[in-house]
Design an enzyme around this catalytic site. Structure first.
Site, PDB file in Angstrom:
ATOM      1  N   LYS A   1      26.131  -2.327   5.400  1.00 11.59           N
ATOM      2  CA  LYS A   1      27.289  -2.335   6.299  1.00 11.59           C
ATOM      3  C   LYS A   1      28.543  -1.747   5.642  1.00 11.59           C
ATOM      4  O   LYS A   1      28.534  -1.395   4.467  1.00 11.59           O
ATOM      5  CB  LYS A   1      27.542  -3.762   6.799  1.00 11.59           C
ATOM      6  CG  LYS A   1      26.392  -4.325   7.634  1.00 11.59           C
ATOM      7  CD  LYS A   1      26.107  -3.491   8.872  1.00 11.59           C
ATOM      8  CE  LYS A   1      25.239  -4.178   9.900  1.00 11.59           C
ATOM      9  NZ  LYS A   1      23.825  -4.371   9.488  1.00 11.59           N
TER      10      LYS A   1
HETATM   11  C1  LIG Z   1      24.239  -5.005  15.908  1.00 11.91           C
HETATM   12  C2  LIG Z   1      23.859  -5.982  14.835  1.00 11.91           C
HETATM   13  N1  LIG Z   1      24.108  -7.270  15.009  1.00 11.91           N
HETATM   14  C3  LIG Z   1      23.800  -8.185  14.065  1.00 11.91           C
HETATM   15  C4  LIG Z   1      23.199  -7.836  12.890  1.00 11.91           C
HETATM   16  C5  LIG Z   1      22.828  -8.892  11.905  1.00 11.91           C
HETATM   17  O1  LIG Z   1      23.596  -8.871  10.742  1.00 11.91           O
HETATM   18  P1  LIG Z   1      23.157  -9.739   9.486  1.00 11.91           P
HETATM   19  O2  LIG Z   1      22.074  -9.016   8.780  1.00 11.91           O
HETATM   20  O3  LIG Z   1      24.409  -9.863   8.658  1.00 11.91           O
HETATM   21  O4  LIG Z   1      22.725 -11.075  10.001  1.00 11.91           O
HETATM   22  C6  LIG Z   1      22.918  -6.494  12.649  1.00 11.91           C
HETATM   23  C7  LIG Z   1      22.289  -6.092  11.376  1.00 11.91           C
HETATM   24  O5  LIG Z   1      21.833  -5.052  11.127  1.00 11.91           O
HETATM   25  C8  LIG Z   1      23.254  -5.532  13.637  1.00 11.91           C
HETATM   26  O6  LIG Z   1      22.984  -4.222  13.473  1.00 11.91           O
END
Ligand SMILES: Cc1ncc(COP(=O)(O)O)c(C=O)c1O
Length: 386
Positions: A184
């Site tokens: 990210k």
């Molecule tokens: C659109 C979206 N929402 C949520 C997430 C989840 O993030 P995390 O891995 O920090 O839980 C991601 C992860 O790639 C994502 O692309």
């Protein structure tokens, strides 16, 4: 000589991050402690939110957010189908129903008209995604929420630091959830943050992020705290640790510098591809308000003799890593089986998915890397033109 493979994504870690993590290790405080608190305060200040609750993923943040606003088994939550697994699974964690809706072709963001049509008396919340780092069209979503008494929880996993109408994402909806996963725009390895203006929701998320215990561990074990605690609900184990926060604090301080680099790459891609009629580009909105987590191109099959799968393979052969964001949720076996979705239910998402390729866009890329991507994509569209 063959050039080294260009990965789709790489974190941007400097000596400052390494020093900060080493400092945290040496401090003896490895779990939730002073660095997490500082990260929360600095993040909240940065996005202009009253509260920021640091957790170990965006998934955790979204789960806590839905729990805090009271989503339960009889409820429905509107979710765009063009998203990652996390956005809808958190609704299922609470026994509620994710009601999938289609997206707009322009930017792969939730279609506000479809969202409105999906609202029923059971709908409690809308979970829009700021796809790729571009703020979605929040105005109709916020208006819908006001008139139908719904909560807006933003999936801003891609959207730090992004702005919408001169306001930072994180200060607009009821609760906003960010991701600091390794790929990210800023990273803590794994991590997330929930921001809100509401004291009660922030307090509930904080408590539920650590076993439903009414005091934080670091307060319990320091002189100002005590050994006593109370379990007020069966909570979760979602707290962020100080090692992650040490990394996050440096990344936060570098966020603008890294964004500036991604913005330049996005600009170079736009300049190179906007007149290539084999490609479609997404509407970036105000260029400088975009977090530029993703750069997606859509192929125009009528101009090409190869399909998206082959295009990705050809790029790989030329040493370039890519990805696809996303396989819409309604195409996956779980959602088809559980809710009876058919591929054609959301035609825009289906079509966009079938033609999309996400190109590398990250601050560690050199000008030469960016050139390589542009040349490879341009050359492939030329070589395989109908
Ligand atoms: C659109 C979206 N929402 C949520 C997430 C989840 O993030 P995390 O891995 O920090 O839980 C991601 C992860 O790639 C994502 O692309």
């Amino acid at each position: 000589m063959a050039r080294p493979f260009l990965p789709f994504s790489l974190p941007d870690i400097t000596a400052a991050e390494a020093d900060a993590v080493t400092g945290a290790l040496r401090s003896g405080w490895l779990s939730t402690g002073p660095r997490v608190r500082r990260f929360e305060v600095e993040f909240a200040t940065r996005v202009g939110a009253k509260h920021a609750v640091a957790v170990n993923s965006c998934t955790a943040a979204m789960h806590l957010a839905l729990e805090a606003v009271g989503v339960g088994p009889e409820d429905e939550v509107v979710v765009p189908t063009m998203t990652f697994a996390a956005t809808a699974e958190v609704v299922r964690y609470l026994g509620a129903r994710p009601v999938l809706v289609d997206v707009r072709a322009a930017d792969h963001a939730i279609d506000p008209v479809a969202a409105e049509r999906a609202v029923t008396p059971r709908t409690r919340a809308i979970l829009p995604v700021h796809y790729g780092g571009k703020p979605c069209d929040l105005e109709p979503i916020l208006a819908l929420a006001r008139t139908r008494n719904l909560v807006v929880i933003e999936d801003a996993a891609h959207a730090f630091p992004a702005r919408w109408h001169h306001r930072a994402i994180g200060s607009i909806g009821d609760i906003t959830c960010f991701s600091f996963y390794a790929t990210k725009t800023i990273t803590t390895g794994e991590g997330g943050m929930a921001t809100t203006e509401r004291d009660d929701w922030a307090e509930r998320m904080r408590i539920m992020s650590l076993h439903g215990i009414s005091k934080d561990a670091w307060k319990r074990y320091t002189a100002e705290g005590s050994w006593y605690y109370e379990i007020v609900a069966p909570g979760f184990k979602y707290n962020m640790g100080d090692l992650a926060a040490a990394l996050g604090l440096v990344q936060l301080a570098r966020a603008d510098e890294m964004l500036a680099r991604r913005r330049r790459i996005a600009r170079a891609y736009f300049d190179a591809f906007h007149s290539n009629d084999a490609l479609e580009l997404l509407d970036p909105g105000p260029f400088d308000d975009h977090a530029w987590h993703l750069f997606v191109v859509r192929l125009r099959p009528e101009t090409l003799r190869i399909d998206r799968g082959r295009f990705i393979e050809e790029l790989k052969t030329r040493g370039i890593g890519t990805s696809v964001h996303f396989i819409p949720l309604h195409l996956h076996p779980y959602y088809r089986r559980t809710y009876g979705y058919e591929p054609g239910d959301f035609p825009v998402a289906l079509d966009c998915y079938q033609r999309s390729i996400s190109l590398p866009i990250y601050s560690k890329m050199t000008d030469d890397d960016v050139h390589r991507v542009i040349e490879a994509v341009t050359d492939l569209t030329r070589q395989h033109r109908r």
